[in-house]
Design a protein around this motif. Structure first.
Motif, mmCIF file in Angstrom:
data_model
loop_
_atom_site.group_PDB
_atom_site.id
_atom_site.type_symbol
_atom_site.label_atom_id
_atom_site.label_comp_id
_atom_site.label_asym_id
_atom_site.label_seq_id
_atom_site.Cartn_x
_atom_site.Cartn_y
_atom_site.Cartn_z
ATOM 1 N N LEU A 1 0.904 -1.108 0.025
ATOM 2 C CA LEU A 1 -0.022 -0.017 0.030
ATOM 3 C C LEU A 1 0.808 1.376 0.006
ATOM 4 O O LEU A 1 0.549 2.255 -0.763
ATOM 5 C CB LEU A 1 -0.845 -0.009 1.316
ATOM 6 N N ARG A 2 2.020 1.197 0.849
ATOM 7 C CA ARG A 2 2.920 2.345 0.795
ATOM 8 C C ARG A 2 3.508 2.579 -0.656
ATOM 9 O O ARG A 2 3.641 3.748 -1.180
ATOM 10 C CB ARG A 2 3.939 2.110 1.713
ATOM 11 N N LEU A 3 3.806 1.475 -1.225
ATOM 12 C CA LEU A 3 4.362 1.705 -2.693
ATOM 13 C C LEU A 3 3.638 2.274 -3.439
ATOM 14 O O LEU A 3 3.978 2.723 -4.990
ATOM 15 C CB LEU A 3 5.134 0.198 -3.026
ATOM 16 N N PHE A 4 2.204 2.016 -3.615
ATOM 17 C CA PHE A 4 1.319 2.677 -4.355
ATOM 18 C C PHE A 4 1.484 4.034 -4.657
ATOM 19 O O PHE A 4 1.292 4.744 -5.626
ATOM 20 C CB PHE A 4 -0.044 2.346 -3.867
ATOM 21 N N TYR A 5 2.124 4.829 -3.524
ATOM 22 C CA TYR A 5 2.247 6.175 -3.470
ATOM 23 C C TYR A 5 3.718 6.585 -3.983
ATOM 24 O O TYR A 5 4.063 7.715 -4.020
ATOM 25 C CB TYR A 5 2.070 6.862 -1.986
ATOM 26 N N VAL A 6 4.575 5.675 -4.234
ATOM 27 C CA VAL A 6 5.825 5.852 -4.747
ATOM 28 C C VAL A 6 5.893 6.049 -6.295
ATOM 29 O O VAL A 6 5.607 4.994 -6.889
ATOM 30 C CB VAL A 6 7.003 4.739 -4.215
ATOM 31 N N ILE A 7 6.531 7.208 -6.809
ATOM 32 C CA ILE A 7 6.386 7.307 -8.302
ATOM 33 C C ILE A 7 7.400 6.680 -8.877
ATOM 34 O O ILE A 7 7.284 5.989 -10.013
ATOM 35 C CB ILE A 7 6.371 8.698 -8.334
ATOM 36 N N ALA A 8 8.644 7.075 -8.546
ATOM 37 C CA ALA A 8 9.903 6.291 -9.543
ATOM 38 C C ALA A 8 9.828 4.973 -9.033
ATOM 39 O O ALA A 8 10.037 4.538 -7.836
ATOM 40 C CB ALA A 8 10.971 7.402 -9.041
ATOM 41 N N ASP A 9 10.080 4.135 -9.976
ATOM 42 C CA ASP A 9 10.526 2.707 -9.913
ATOM 43 C C ASP A 9 11.707 2.460 -9.317
ATOM 44 O O ASP A 9 12.094 1.643 -8.411
ATOM 45 C CB ASP A 9 10.447 2.021 -11.174
ATOM 46 N N SER A 10 12.698 3.342 -9.273
ATOM 47 C CA SER A 10 13.921 3.212 -8.780
ATOM 48 C C SER A 10 14.041 3.502 -7.274
ATOM 49 O O SER A 10 14.698 2.869 -6.419
ATOM 50 C CB SER A 10 15.049 4.296 -9.259
ATOM 51 N N LEU A 11 13.079 4.147 -6.545
ATOM 52 C CA LEU A 11 12.805 4.482 -5.319
ATOM 53 C C LEU A 11 12.193 3.022 -4.941
ATOM 54 O O LEU A 11 12.279 2.636 -3.704
ATOM 55 C CB LEU A 11 12.100 5.472 -5.112
ATOM 56 N N MET A 12 11.315 2.547 -5.714
ATOM 57 C CA MET A 12 10.585 1.157 -5.132
ATOM 58 C C MET A 12 11.632 0.136 -4.981
ATOM 59 O O MET A 12 11.314 -0.744 -4.147
ATOM 60 C CB MET A 12 9.406 0.966 -6.305
#
Length: 440
Positions: free
Chosen positions: A86-97
């Motif tokens: 659910l938190r990753l839904f809000y991360v835009i950049a794949d590198s940050l994921m």
């Protein structure tokens, strides 16, 4: 489905109660109940599961804290992974994921939930991460237990575990074989040892079938490489024989002899697995006199004693092959091997025992206790194949020898006594039967 602009996504924060319009309620059988304030436009874009739950076609609609509520039931160990997704839904950049994945176990947990909730973007990021990072053995087993049930979209993770085609296996086998039978610089000895270990592993049938089938091409290449190894060994032996006193004192040559013996012992294992040990046994039989001459010309110091033990280990393999009929040699050669190596073994056993009992001695000898039993059994087996007159000579000398304790030829002695006692009766009976058959 319309894509949510990045600006809108950036302005939305998970857990931001004033701007949220959905509560995701994570519940476990153990009674844990976590609420996360989320935004429907993000949930719908990132997850098919939430898109279905928040659609008009969903039969029921629950409310919590004046908001739409989506309940998600999960196992207790997976709850943290649900929160991470659910938190990753809000991360835009794949590198940050990928940075958030931080570890195989964590990434695998996120991937399981991403697949379950139908989250293609997070699934792809986790697959890229798992496919790229190293795995420990336990992690690899967990991946094997988890990934295959997730479908084709996660198959790239398993690429490193896929079977290699036979042509590629043959290629690496032959390359490793060339290196394993070579004489590389000393810094590469560890790599050479690894090559030898892995070649043996490739040919071993354990819980799994051997990695490759030993066809005629493989056998011929193994024999060719071992032949080169034997030629190198023979050259060392010949050079040591040229001038025994000077050569034996040459530590470098003795080290080369010891190293080559180690390779030959490994070669015995490979040749035995491939059932092509005959040429090796014949070569060792021819070299035996020279080899014994060399190793008997030196005082019992550390290096020569270790070399003698290595000679014994190889000889044990050769005598086993002869004694158990794996390699058939003429009587004269079988007798030669017994008469040459039996005295050598007799003197070596008490010598090694006395050295290994010296606990304060700097000499460290790793002696496999089975080697002595192996040699003893092989001698008994070979002796019992010899003509009775030759057996008589060997057993007489054994009974008169002060070192009668080893090797113990009692079994051969007992069989000789029985055969000798009943020989006349046996042959007489066979003669009578033959004459009766002729008369009929």
């Amino acid at each position: 489905m319309e894509t949510v602009p990045n600006e809108l996504k950036t302005s939305s924060k998970i857990g931001d109660r004033p701007t949220s319009d959905v509560v995701v309620r994570l519940r476990t059988q153990d009674g844990r109940d976590d609420w996360l304030y989320c935004h429907s436009h993000i949930l719908i874009e990132e997850s098919k599961y939430f898109a279905d739950r928040l659609s008009d076609s969903w039969p029921t609609c629950q409310f919590l804290d004046s908001r739409n509520c989506v309940e998600v039931y999960c196992e207790e160990p997976d709850l943290d992974s649900h929160v991470n997704v659910l938190r990753l839904f809000y991360v835009i950049a794949d590198s940050l994921m990928m940075e958030i994945c931080h570890g195989v176990k964590n990434a695998l947990g996120i991937l399981r939930i991403a697949v379950k909730l139908g989250c293609p973007r997070i699934t792809a990021v986790c697959v890229d991460y798992l496919e790229a990072v190293p795995w420990e053995e336990a992690e690899e087993e967990e991946i094997l237990n988890t990934i295959p049930s997730m479908g084709s979209k996660v198959e790239p993770v398993l690429a490193r575990l896929q079977p290699v085609n036979p042509t590629a296996v043959m290629k690496i086998f032959l390359a490793a074989l060339q290196f394993a039978t070579s004489s590389p610089p000393s810094p590469l000895n560890d790599l050479k040892n690894t090559a030898q270990e892995q070649l043996e592993y490739m040919l071993t049938e354990d819980d799994d079938a051997p990695l490759l089938t030993a066809d005629e091409e493989i056998k011929l290449e193994v024999m060719r490489c071992v032949k080169k190894l034997l030629d190198r060994f023979n050259s060392i032996v010949e050079s040591l024989l040229c001038d025994l006193q000077e050569s034996i004192s040459d530590a470098g040559r003795m080290q080369s002899l010891h190293s080559c013996l180690t390779d030959l012992l490994w070669a015995c294992q490979i040749l035995g697995k491939l059932e092509i040990i005959r040429d090796f046994v014949c070569s060792w039989t021819e070299l035996s006199v020279k080899l014994v001459t060399i190793v008997q010309q030196k005082d019992e110091e550390n290096q020569i004693l270790k070399t003698k033990l290595k000679v014994l280990e190889v000889t044990a393999k050769v005598l086993e092959a002869i004694g158990y009929g794996i390699v058939v040699l003429p009587t004269v050669k079988r007798l030669h091997m017994v008469k040459l190596w039996l005295p050598f073994v007799r003197t070596m056993k008490p010598l090694v025992d006395s050295v290994t009992e010296e606990t304060e001695d700097e000499i460290t000898l790793k002696v496999d206790s089975e080697i002595w039993q192996s040699l003893e059994s092989a001698f008994v087996a070979i002796i019992l194949t010899l003509p009775s007159v030759d057996q008589t000579d060997i057993l007489t000398e054994w009974l008169e020898n002060q070192q009668i304790r080893y090797p113990d030829l009692t079994e051969a002695f007992e069989v000789w006594c029985y055969r000798s006692k009943v020989a006349k009766r046996r042959l007489a009976t066979l003669g009578e039967e033959h004459n009766t058959a002729k008369a009929v």
